[in-house]
Write a protein that holds these residues in place. Structure first.
Motif, PDB file in Angstrom:
ATOM      1  N   LEU A 182      59.926  73.883 -33.377  1.00  0.00           N
ATOM      2  CA  LEU A 182      60.879  74.194 -34.442  1.00  0.00           C
ATOM      3  C   LEU A 182      60.108  74.543 -35.712  1.00  0.00           C
ATOM      4  CD1 LEU A 182      63.859  73.970 -35.714  1.00  0.00           C
ATOM      5  CD2 LEU A 182      63.168  71.626 -36.298  1.00  0.00           C
ATOM      6  N   LEU A 183      60.483  75.643 -36.385  1.00  0.00           N
ATOM      7  CA  LEU A 183      59.888  75.940 -37.690  1.00  0.00           C
ATOM      8  C   LEU A 183      60.431  74.922 -38.689  1.00  0.00           C
ATOM      9  CD1 LEU A 183      60.198  79.860 -37.766  1.00  0.00           C
ATOM     10  CD2 LEU A 183      58.106  78.515 -37.430  1.00  0.00           C
ATOM     11  N   PRO A 184      59.584  74.046 -39.220  1.00  0.00           N
ATOM     12  CA  PRO A 184      60.100  72.889 -39.958  1.00  0.00           C
ATOM     13  C   PRO A 184      60.512  73.161 -41.396  1.00  0.00           C
ATOM     14  CG  PRO A 184      57.709  72.795 -39.862  1.00  0.00           C
ATOM     15  CD  PRO A 184      58.117  73.988 -39.040  1.00  0.00           C
ATOM     16  N   ASN A 185      60.057  74.260 -41.970  1.00  0.00           N
ATOM     17  CA  ASN A 185      60.167  74.412 -43.422  1.00  0.00           C
ATOM     18  C   ASN A 185      61.213  75.418 -43.880  1.00  0.00           C
ATOM     19  OD1 ASN A 185      58.080  72.504 -43.865  1.00  0.00           O
ATOM     20  ND2 ASN A 185      56.560  74.080 -43.370  1.00  0.00           N
ATOM     21  N   VAL A 186      62.224  75.646 -43.050  1.00  0.00           N
ATOM     22  CA  VAL A 186      63.324  76.521 -43.478  1.00  0.00           C
ATOM     23  C   VAL A 186      64.569  76.161 -42.687  1.00  0.00           C
ATOM     24  CG1 VAL A 186      62.955  78.403 -41.806  1.00  0.00           C
ATOM     25  CG2 VAL A 186      63.902  78.914 -44.070  1.00  0.00           C
ATOM     26  N   ARG A 187      65.711  76.285 -43.358  1.00  0.00           N
ATOM     27  CA  ARG A 187      66.997  76.036 -42.723  1.00  0.00           C
ATOM     28  C   ARG A 187      68.003  77.023 -43.294  1.00  0.00           C
ATOM     29  NH1 ARG A 187      67.467  71.105 -44.009  1.00  0.00           N
ATOM     30  NH2 ARG A 187      66.836  70.167 -42.025  1.00  0.00           N
ATOM     31  N   GLY A 188      68.871  77.567 -42.453  1.00  0.00           N
ATOM     32  CA  GLY A 188      69.886  78.504 -42.911  1.00  0.00           C
ATOM     33  C   GLY A 188      69.423  79.946 -42.794  1.00  0.00           C
ATOM     34  N   MET A 189      70.253  80.855 -43.290  1.00  0.00           N
ATOM     35  CA  MET A 189      69.984  82.280 -43.163  1.00  0.00           C
ATOM     36  C   MET A 189      68.860  82.762 -44.069  1.00  0.00           C
ATOM     37  SD  MET A 189      71.696  83.492 -40.725  1.00  0.00           S
ATOM     38  CE  MET A 189      71.397  85.224 -41.000  1.00  0.00           C
ATOM     39  N   PRO A 241      57.115  84.551 -40.439  1.00  0.00           N
ATOM     40  CA  PRO A 241      57.844  83.276 -40.456  1.00  0.00           C
ATOM     41  C   PRO A 241      56.970  82.085 -40.076  1.00  0.00           C
ATOM     42  CG  PRO A 241      58.565  84.666 -38.629  1.00  0.00           C
ATOM     43  CD  PRO A 241      57.734  85.514 -39.521  1.00  0.00           C
ATOM     44  N   ILE A 242      55.990  82.289 -39.220  1.00  0.00           N
ATOM     45  CA  ILE A 242      55.069  81.192 -38.913  1.00  0.00           C
ATOM     46  C   ILE A 242      54.247  80.855 -40.150  1.00  0.00           C
ATOM     47  CG2 ILE A 242      53.117  80.473 -37.488  1.00  0.00           C
ATOM     48  CD1 ILE A 242      54.183  82.351 -35.300  1.00  0.00           C
ATOM     49  N   SER A 243      53.764  81.893 -40.837  1.00  0.00           N
ATOM     50  CA  SER A 243      52.968  81.689 -42.051  1.00  0.00           C
ATOM     51  C   SER A 243      53.790  81.045 -43.162  1.00  0.00           C
ATOM     52  CB  SER A 243      52.415  83.037 -42.524  1.00  0.00           C
ATOM     53  OG  SER A 243      51.744  82.912 -43.761  1.00  0.00           O
ATOM     54  N   ALA A 244      55.039  81.487 -43.324  1.00  0.00           N
ATOM     55  CA  ALA A 244      55.864  81.021 -44.439  1.00  0.00           C
ATOM     56  C   ALA A 244      56.560  79.698 -44.160  1.00  0.00           C
ATOM     57  CB  ALA A 244      56.908  82.083 -44.792  1.00  0.00           C
ATOM     58  N   PHE A 245      56.960  79.463 -42.903  1.00  0.00           N
ATOM     59  CA  PHE A 245      57.824  78.324 -42.609  1.00  0.00           C
ATOM     60  C   PHE A 245      57.274  77.385 -41.547  1.00  0.00           C
ATOM     61  CE2 PHE A 245      60.805  82.029 -43.404  1.00  0.00           C
ATOM     62  CZ  PHE A 245      60.967  81.744 -44.757  1.00  0.00           C
ATOM     63  N   GLY A 246      56.117  77.730 -40.978  1.00  0.00           N
ATOM     64  CA  GLY A 246      55.575  76.927 -39.900  1.00  0.00           C
ATOM     65  C   GLY A 246      54.763  75.736 -40.385  1.00  0.00           C
ATOM     66  N   SER A 247      54.522  74.811 -39.473  1.00  0.00           N
ATOM     67  CA  SER A 247      53.632  73.680 -39.751  1.00  0.00           C
ATOM     68  C   SER A 247      52.188  74.151 -39.689  1.00  0.00           C
ATOM     69  CB  SER A 247      53.860  72.578 -38.722  1.00  0.00           C
ATOM     70  OG  SER A 247      53.456  73.030 -37.427  1.00  0.00           O
ATOM     71  N   GLU A 248      51.295  73.338 -40.190  1.00  0.00           N
ATOM     72  CA  GLU A 248      49.878  73.695 -40.125  1.00  0.00           C
ATOM     73  C   GLU A 248      49.429  73.839 -38.679  1.00  0.00           C
ATOM     74  OE1 GLU A 248      46.203  74.874 -41.237  1.00  0.00           O
ATOM     75  OE2 GLU A 248      47.975  74.636 -42.511  1.00  0.00           O
ATOM     76  N   GLU A 249      49.930  72.966 -37.808  1.00  0.00           N
ATOM     77  CA  GLU A 249      49.576  73.056 -36.394  1.00  0.00           C
ATOM     78  C   GLU A 249      50.045  74.380 -35.791  1.00  0.00           C
ATOM     79  OE1 GLU A 249      49.469  69.001 -37.785  1.00  0.00           O
ATOM     80  OE2 GLU A 249      51.063  70.515 -37.852  1.00  0.00           O
ATOM     81  N   GLN A 250      51.261  74.806 -36.142  1.00  0.00           N
ATOM     82  CA  GLN A 250      51.777  76.074 -35.629  1.00  0.00           C
ATOM     83  C   GLN A 250      50.973  77.258 -36.142  1.00  0.00           C
ATOM     84  OE1 GLN A 250      55.788  75.684 -37.006  1.00  0.00           O
ATOM     85  NE2 GLN A 250      56.514  74.623 -35.164  1.00  0.00           N
ATOM     86  N   ARG A 301      68.408  77.591 -37.440  1.00  0.00           N
ATOM     87  CA  ARG A 301      66.996  77.183 -37.412  1.00  0.00           C
ATOM     88  C   ARG A 301      66.190  78.183 -36.591  1.00  0.00           C
ATOM     89  NH1 ARG A 301      66.291  71.897 -39.196  1.00  0.00           N
ATOM     90  NH2 ARG A 301      64.179  72.688 -39.557  1.00  0.00           N
ATOM     91  N   GLY A 302      64.884  78.216 -36.876  1.00  0.00           N
ATOM     92  CA  GLY A 302      63.980  79.094 -36.164  1.00  0.00           C
ATOM     93  C   GLY A 302      63.143  78.327 -35.157  1.00  0.00           C
ATOM     94  N   PHE A 303      62.949  78.926 -33.974  1.00  0.00           N
ATOM     95  CA  PHE A 303      62.210  78.281 -32.892  1.00  0.00           C
ATOM     96  C   PHE A 303      61.141  79.221 -32.356  1.00  0.00           C
ATOM     97  CE2 PHE A 303      66.413  76.482 -33.047  1.00  0.00           C
ATOM     98  CZ  PHE A 303      66.205  75.110 -32.920  1.00  0.00           C
ATOM     99  N   LEU A 304      60.010  78.650 -31.997  1.00  0.00           N
ATOM    100  CA  LEU A 304      58.941  79.383 -31.314  1.00  0.00           C
ATOM    101  C   LEU A 304      59.136  79.175 -29.820  1.00  0.00           C
ATOM    102  CD1 LEU A 304      56.129  78.126 -33.667  1.00  0.00           C
ATOM    103  CD2 LEU A 304      56.786  80.511 -33.445  1.00  0.00           C
ATOM    104  N   VAL A 305      59.627  80.207 -29.141  1.00  0.00           N
ATOM    105  CA  VAL A 305      59.919  80.102 -27.718  1.00  0.00           C
ATOM    106  C   VAL A 305      58.821  80.838 -26.954  1.00  0.00           C
ATOM    107  CG1 VAL A 305      61.606  80.491 -25.900  1.00  0.00           C
ATOM    108  CG2 VAL A 305      62.377  80.036 -28.236  1.00  0.00           C
ATOM    109  N   GLU A 306      58.073  80.092 -26.163  1.00  0.00           N
ATOM    110  CA  GLU A 306      56.946  80.669 -25.437  1.00  0.00           C
ATOM    111  C   GLU A 306      57.412  81.360 -24.160  1.00  0.00           C
ATOM    112  OE1 GLU A 306      53.507  77.948 -25.316  1.00  0.00           O
ATOM    113  OE2 GLU A 306      54.687  76.659 -26.649  1.00  0.00           O
ATOM    114  N   ARG A 307      56.646  82.357 -23.745  1.00  0.00           N
ATOM    115  CA  ARG A 307      57.020  83.224 -22.624  1.00  0.00           C
ATOM    116  C   ARG A 307      57.386  82.439 -21.371  1.00  0.00           C
ATOM    117  NH1 ARG A 307      59.099  87.538 -20.931  1.00  0.00           N
ATOM    118  NH2 ARG A 307      58.091  88.618 -22.651  1.00  0.00           N
TER     119      ARG A 307
END
Length: 397
Positions: free
Chosen positions: A238-245, A116-125, A196-202
């Protein structure tokens, strides 16, 4: 037995490759398979029963799997190996020949966390997370399933409320592989504009995990709950490039693909163990392999294994050519897990009482496969997915 009969049998294909599927694989694919098979034989199988009995994950193997390029191996760039779908499938098959827990780790890391990071993440992510995850320095997990919403994931209740430059997450995720050891969780929550998808750090305040103990399956794997109590996640996560299921379901399809291959490894280990045992075990002054009922069980096992391997291989070829449909994944996941579990049960039957001990791998695989039968879409859910595809009728409603 006559010399002619001996010569005829000598020309028979190997009992572990009865349909000569190896001939359908390229040199690169065979190299990947054999490399992972050797790693499993040398580093996994000698110790995995002890980890299963103790309920511990062999985390010391993570750097070695990373060194082999297994983490995110089917992804492009950012330190990932960029291998084909078939190569990835073969790797999953060999890992699960060792234990479903190892394949689950690699599957979650690559298909559910890195994908999901590769497919829907920003370049920075992508720059921040993927190289470290490919090296095994950063472990990820995937948070979708909830205590009250498993198969009905579209009605998840974990919420994400925007508050300035952060989202505030509240909710619980359950049955999360790698959760307690993960450095980052890919969490799917309901926001004002949809799921929405979120990157939640430990170390994010309000985010805690708890390990699920007393399991009788996937004991050599970490399974956890994720808890979010006013957890403040930066908008930048926030994963910017996807919304919904579409987001989480596409990740699940990646994971289900690996499962369709992986369980063939578990089935093969059970079949090979039963075959060897039947040849060596004497009853009534004869090896039990000479009895008709035992041969019948072995024949069914190897037949279903051949069918499952061919199904997985065609699935991989479709994926590599860009023609794969999710229904095809459901068909392969449903069939191959179901038949692997039945193979484990029949193999345990051949071993009799010996089959329930950790001296042999069969009951360990059988218990693991009970979980694989359920996760990433239960057998019933995949049945309804296929049923809807062939009839045009929605049986979920």
């Amino acid at each position: 037995m006559s010399q002619a009969e001996n010569e005829r049998l000598a020309k028979m294909p190997a009992a572990t490759d009865l349909y000569q599927i190896d001939s359908l694989l390229s040199e690169e694919e065979l190299l990947v398979r054999d490399t992972v098979r050797r790693f499993v034989a040398e580093r996994v199988k000698p110790q995995i029963a002890e980890h299963f009995e103790a309920g511990t994950f062999p985390q010391e193997l993570v750097p070695e799997m990373a060194e082999l390029g297994l983490l995110g191996m089917h992804l492009e760039g950012y330190g990932c190996a960029g291998m084909s779908a078939v190569c990835y499938g073969l790797a999953c098959q060999e890992l699960e020949a060792g234990d479903s827990g190892l394949r689950s780790f690699v599957s979650v890391q690559g298909s559910l966390a890195m994908y999901p990071i590769s497919a829907f993440g920003s370049e920075e992510q992508k720059q921040r997370w993927l190289p470290g995850m490919a090296r095994g320095e950063i472990i990820g997990c995937f948070g979708l399933t909830e205590p009250d919403y498993g198969s009905d994931a579209a009605h998840l209740t974990t919420s994400a409320r925007r508050d300035g430059d952060v989202y505030i997450l509240n909710g619980t995720k359950l049955w999360i592989t790698n959760g307690s050891i993960a450095h980052v969780a890919i969490v799917w929550a309901r926001a004002e504009d949809g799921v929405r998808g979120f990157l939640v750090e430990r170390d994010t305040p309000g985010f805690t995990t708890s390990t699920i103990s007393h399991k009788l399956s996937l004991r050599a794997s970490v399974t956890s709950e994720l808890h979010f109590a006013d957890c403040r996640v930066p908008v930048a996560n926030l994963l910017p490039n996807v919304r919904g299921m579409r987001g989480p379901l596409s990740c699940l399809n990646e994971a289900r693909y690996g499962i369709a291959w992986g369980v063939n490894g578990a089935a093969r280990t059970c079949y090979e163990t039963a075959l060897t045992y039947a040849r060596e075990r004497l009853q009534f002054q004869r090896p039990i392999a000479s009895f008709q009922l035992v041969q019948q069980k072995l024949v069914v096992m190897v037949t279903e294994l051949v069918k499952a391997e061919l199904l997985a291989l065609q699935l991989g070829r479709l994926k590599d050519s860009g023609r794969l449909h999710p229904v095809q994944i459901s068909l392969a996941k449903r069939n191959n897990v179901r038949e692997a579990l039945q193979t484990a049960r029949e193999a345990r039957n051949i071993l009799g009482a010996n089959g329930i001990t950790l001296e042999y791998p069969i009951s360990r695989h059988m218990n693991n496969l009970e979980s694989v039968f359920t996760y990433e879409g239960t057998d019933d859910i995949h049945t309804l997915i296929i049923g809807q595809a062939i009839t045009g009728e929605n049986a979920f409603a």
